[in-house]
Design a protein around this motif. Structure first.
Motif: not given
Length: 449
Positions: A253, A257-258, A281-282
């Motif tokens: 995760r 995110e990075q 997004g994620l």
């Protein structure tokens, strides 16, 4: 490494000529076109650099194996392939696909990004190190196959008879790209694949479509079978399909995110308004990297030519691929697919398997990962995007993880390289930069423990 980088810059034109030469040689595995000649060309490059070379025959196209001695027994291997995709459709190319023309700083050719640019960049890096330092700091192995674009069909034969040749402390996998923002990608694995063709047969000959009132149409039957495989919310309906999919770990995760994924640019390039299920997004990145897929790759039945032909086809075929994630097993998936079709009343539909490859991953804290990331930051002047796993597939598990060898992907392509499409290309500057990066990895990895 400044002396190595300076040497690469001085010999830039020579390395570009190497790349143009091999790109001008067709090597289409699907059509057995130019394969013998290209294997011989790779063999010649390796010998000219002073490597010990073997042409390892299989029941298909040969694997070219090269070994370069080093100051230590530590070993870094390179996996590449010399085969390319067919160049069709020809009319969409702006220059002949095997001309390797350079225009506005880009070189255009079938296979230049996938995978000849990466192969030549690695050969050039070895050449630069040998000419400047007179030696390599570690042993380097080249494993260059000729069937990647057709599923590495006979690679298991090579692995079975050549296990001693494959042993290494790490492997640089075949591909790598720059994002739209110029940031290089480092991939730590690949999805697996279960690629099959479903075949439904009807009458023993095509019929006039008036017979559709009383004769079953295999195309409809295949469509109905396909409709049972996946729901509109993109969930695969095969019982047990998700049983072995790993839950997203905390480390994964954080990496997601990075990870930079330019959604706006990707949609604009593809002329789309949104991604599947309106994801962003994620959740979008998680689905791209860590979720399996079921995709229709092609459907064939009846008459598809110009104008009308009222026909009831005798046969219908569809090609499907399932992209798999750890710990899914392609052999298990094909068995579950068979059971699913049987349970839904489609036991008559045949399954013809093409490619069965396991997913593969390398840990983030592996020494090879550290080397690739650190040297990418040095060479490119920017920290790379780390992809926990590529959405694509290759025989990484077979050649690497099954033998305890970590593998990391990095290369000279970019986000618009058009792999498998018309006007395949790489930037010449990216190619030169990629040579420097490979040389830096060789040097740095020799010091890792």
């Amino acid at each position: 490494m400044k002396d190595i980088y300076a040497y690469v810059d001085r010999h830039r034109d020579r390395y570009v000529e190497w790349l143009q030469e091999i790109c001008r040689q067709p090597s289409v595995a699907a059509q057995d076109r130019g394969m013998k000649e290209t294997a011989a060309m790779v063999e010649r490059y390796l010998k000219q650099l002073g490597g010990e070379v073997q042409l390892v025959n299989t029941s298909g196209f040969p694997v070219v194996y090269g070994l370069f001695a080093g100051e230590s027994d530590r070993t870094l291997s390179f996996y590449n392939h010399y085969d390319v995709q067919p160049e069709d459709p020809l009319e969409l190319w702006d220059s002949p696909p095997f001309a390797a023309e350079i225009r506005d700083g880009y070189i255009y050719a079938r296979g230049v990004a996938d995978n000849k640019g990466n192969l030549i960049a690695r050969l050039a890096a070895v050449d630069a190190l040998l000419n400047v330092r007179g030696r390599l700091p570690l042993r380097v192995k080249f494993i260059v196959e000729g069937e990647e674009e057709i599923g590495s069909v006979h690679l298991p034969e090579f692995v079975e008879m050549s296990r001693d040749l494959l042993q290494a402390d790490g492997c640089l996998w075949e591909f790598g790209y720059k994002n739209a923002d110029g940031r290089p990608q480092v991939s730590l694995g690949v999805k697996g694949m279960c690629y099959v063709e479903l075949i439904c047969r009807g009458a023993n000959t095509d019929l006039h479509s008036a017979n559709a009132a009383i004769i079953e149409n295999p195309a409809w039957r295949l469509v109905w079978a396909l409709s049972t495989l996946k729901t509109p919310d993109e969930r695969v309906s095969i019982a047990g399909f998700y049983d072995k999919v790993r839950p997203l770990a905390d480390d994964d995760r954080i990496v997601l995110e990075q990870m930079i994924y330019n959604e706006e640019h990707t949609l604009e390039k593809l002329d789309l308004c949104s991604f599947l299920l309106q994801l962003s997004g994620l959740p979008l990145k998680e689905k791209l990297i860590f979720q399996p897929t079921c995709t229709i790759c092609g459907f064939q039945s009846g008459y598809t030519g110009q104008g009308a032909k009222t026909v009831l086809p005798a046969e219908a075929r569809v090609k499907l691929d399932f992209r798999l994630v750890p710990d899914q097993d392609p052999h298990d998936i094909i068995q579950r697919l068979r059971q699913h079709l049987d349970q839904h009343g489609f036991s008559d539909i045949e399954i013809d398997a093409y490619t069965l490859e396991h997913p593969a991953r390398t840990p983030l804290d592996n020494p090879l990962t550290r080397s690739v990331v650190a040297t990418a930051t040095e060479v490119y002047g920017i920290r790379p995007t780390i992809m926990p796993m590529s959405p694509g597939t290759g025989p990484m598990f077979l050649l690497c993880q099954s033998l305890g060898i970590p593998a990391v992907s990095v290369g000279v392509g970019h986000f618009a390289s058009n792999n498998h499409a018309p006007n395949e290309n790489i930037k010449v500057d990216d190619f030169i930069q990629g040579i420097k990066h490979i040389a830096a990895i060789i040097e740095d990895f020799s010091r890792q423990s």
